[in-house]
Design a protein around this motif. Structure first.
Motif, PDB file in Angstrom:
ATOM      1  N   LYS A  88      19.117   8.219   5.850  1.00 25.40           N
ATOM      2  CA  LYS A  88      17.706   8.480   6.132  1.00 25.40           C
ATOM      3  C   LYS A  88      17.314   9.909   5.752  1.00 25.40           C
ATOM      4  CE  LYS A  88      17.849   7.045  10.425  1.00 25.40           C
ATOM      5  NZ  LYS A  88      17.395   6.697  11.799  1.00 25.40           N
ATOM      6  N   PRO A  92      16.049   9.124   1.561  1.00 22.42           N
ATOM      7  CA  PRO A  92      14.996   8.471   2.339  1.00 22.42           C
ATOM      8  C   PRO A  92      14.158   7.488   1.555  1.00 22.42           C
ATOM      9  CG  PRO A  92      14.330  10.695   1.748  1.00 22.42           C
ATOM     10  CD  PRO A  92      15.761  10.546   1.301  1.00 22.42           C
ATOM     11  N   PRO A 200       0.157   7.192  12.773  1.00 27.41           N
ATOM     12  CA  PRO A 200       0.596   8.255  13.691  1.00 27.41           C
ATOM     13  C   PRO A 200      -0.013   8.090  15.082  1.00 27.41           C
ATOM     14  CG  PRO A 200      -0.969   9.101  12.084  1.00 27.41           C
ATOM     15  CD  PRO A 200      -0.603   7.728  11.636  1.00 27.41           C
ATOM     16  N   ASP A 242       2.174  11.607  10.771  1.00 27.23           N
ATOM     17  CA  ASP A 242       3.260  10.923  10.062  1.00 27.23           C
ATOM     18  C   ASP A 242       3.011   9.419  10.034  1.00 27.23           C
ATOM     19  OD1 ASP A 242       4.382  13.385   9.852  1.00 27.23           O
ATOM     20  OD2 ASP A 242       6.095  12.998  11.158  1.00 27.23           O
ATOM     21  N   TYR A 243       2.888   8.888   8.828  1.00 26.14           N
ATOM     22  CA  TYR A 243       2.773   7.453   8.609  1.00 26.14           C
ATOM     23  C   TYR A 243       4.155   6.935   8.194  1.00 26.14           C
ATOM     24  CZ  TYR A 243      -2.315   8.092   8.505  1.00 26.14           C
ATOM     25  OH  TYR A 243      -3.618   8.389   8.816  1.00 26.14           O
ATOM     26  N   GLN A 244       4.405   5.667   8.467  1.00 26.24           N
ATOM     27  CA  GLN A 244       5.692   5.095   8.087  1.00 26.24           C
ATOM     28  C   GLN A 244       5.490   3.762   7.389  1.00 26.24           C
ATOM     29  OE1 GLN A 244       8.649   5.354  11.125  1.00 26.24           O
ATOM     30  NE2 GLN A 244      10.062   3.974  10.136  1.00 26.24           N
ATOM     31  N   CYS A 246       6.955   0.439   6.428  1.00 24.72           N
ATOM     32  CA  CYS A 246       8.029  -0.438   6.874  1.00 24.72           C
ATOM     33  C   CYS A 246       7.976  -1.758   6.096  1.00 24.72           C
ATOM     34  CB  CYS A 246       7.909  -0.716   8.372  1.00 24.72           C
ATOM     35  SG  CYS A 246       8.133   0.764   9.392  1.00 24.72           S
ATOM     36  N   GLU A 256      12.705   0.882  10.604  1.00 22.61           N
ATOM     37  CA  GLU A 256      12.934   2.133   9.898  1.00 22.61           C
ATOM     38  C   GLU A 256      12.403   2.027   8.478  1.00 22.61           C
ATOM     39  OE1 GLU A 256      17.096   2.708  10.241  1.00 22.61           O
ATOM     40  OE2 GLU A 256      17.018   3.162  12.376  1.00 22.61           O
ATOM     41  N   VAL A 259       8.794   7.684   5.550  1.00 21.23           N
ATOM     42  CA  VAL A 259       7.814   8.515   6.248  1.00 21.23           C
ATOM     43  C   VAL A 259       6.957   9.280   5.237  1.00 21.23           C
ATOM     44  CG1 VAL A 259       7.470  10.421   7.870  1.00 21.23           C
ATOM     45  CG2 VAL A 259       9.292   8.735   8.277  1.00 21.23           C
ATOM     46  N   LYS A 261       3.753  12.093   5.187  1.00 20.42           N
ATOM     47  CA  LYS A 261       3.045  13.054   6.055  1.00 20.42           C
ATOM     48  C   LYS A 261       1.672  13.368   5.475  1.00 20.42           C
ATOM     49  CE  LYS A 261       7.373  15.232   7.585  1.00 20.42           C
ATOM     50  NZ  LYS A 261       7.232  14.896   9.011  1.00 20.42           N
TER      51      LYS A 261
END
Length: 263
Positions: A88, A92, A200, A242-244, A246, A256, A259, A261
């Motif tokens: 990670k 990443p 976020p 912070d967006y993720q 997935c 997980e 990420v 930003k």
């Protein structure tokens, strides 16, 4: 499910040479030969060959070199990271559903080694053999580090879903739309793949239709360029933070992801 083994082993090798028909092998050729021999072992058990991933190889090489330079032998490094955390942190852009690791420390007075002895050593250890023959793994990277009479070796196995090809700006503007490109690496049907962007602000709602909304996240459309490549257009509707990204299948996703930003 992320998985790794904490079973460690040290083998004293008989005198051997790092040669192919009398010619010395480069480190990279040695690593690739370990990969080839690993796939031979899988073929003997009617398992699919593992694709070689250069990013996983860099991750494995980093761990082997870290063990060699810092004088430790463990899946957990001095920073407290195991393979899941290292992937990670240092790789990443790869999203995996499963990851595993084999490590080995080999010694002989002559300081010469062969790929076959390395693979044979792992196959002689039940937990390491289990990683080699794990049916869910699809990709592999191998990294070795040699100093004097000691060789450190690492195999990083993974079941990747996607790999992000784009390099997004370090500072993302929440007023802009960004197009990101990805490679699809899973053996599952591409039509099953889905992407969800987590906000976020977990209370921020995204309106899907007149009657539906998603709280704390939004589904993203995949624009397929080919059977193994797709793009995603992303805007940051929930403001800064912070967006993720997935990924998963049939509308679900693994927790997980990648990420991003937004400032």
């Amino acid at each position: 499910m992320k998985r790794w083994f904490l079973v460690l082993f040290t083998l004293v090798l008989s005198l051997s040479v790092l040669t192919a028909k009398g010619k010395t092998m480069s480190v990279q050729d040695f690593e690739k030969e370990v990969w080839r021999l690993t796939n031979i072992e899988r073929s003997r058990h009617s398992l699919k060959a593992l694709a070689y991933d250069s990013g996983l190889a860099r991750l494995a090489r980093f761990h082997s070199q870290n063990m060699q330079k810092r004088g430790f032998f463990s899946h957990r490094d001095p920073q407290g990271y195991q393979v899941t955390e290292r992937q990670k942190r240092y790789y990443p852009t790869l999203v995996v559903s499963n990851i595993g690791e084999n490590i080995g420390r080999f010694r002989n007075e002559a300081g010469t080694f062969t790929p076959q002895e390395l693979v044979s050593g792992w196959m002689a250890s039940p937990s390491h053999k289990e990683n080699v023959l794990h049916p869910d793994y699809t990709h592999l990277g191998v990294g070795i580090a040699i100093q004097g009479d000691t060789m450190y070796a690492t195999q990083n196995f993974a079941t990747p879903l996607i790999k992000m090809k784009s390099n997004p700006p370090k500072s993302l503007d929440k007023q802009k739309v960004y197009r990101l490109s990805f490679d699809y690496l899973s053996p599952n049907r591409a039509s099953r793949l889905a992407c969800t962007m987590l906000y976020p602000d977990p209370n921020k709602a995204f309106k899907i239709s007149e009657d539906q909304e998603m709280v704390g996240a939004q589904p993203l459309r995949l624009d397929w360029v080919s059977k193994t490549q797709f793009n995603i257009d992303i805007s940051f509707l929930a403001g800064k933070g912070d967006y993720q990204l997935c990924f998963g299948f049939d509308g679900g996703y693994f927790p997980e992801g990648i990420v991003l930003k937004a400032k």
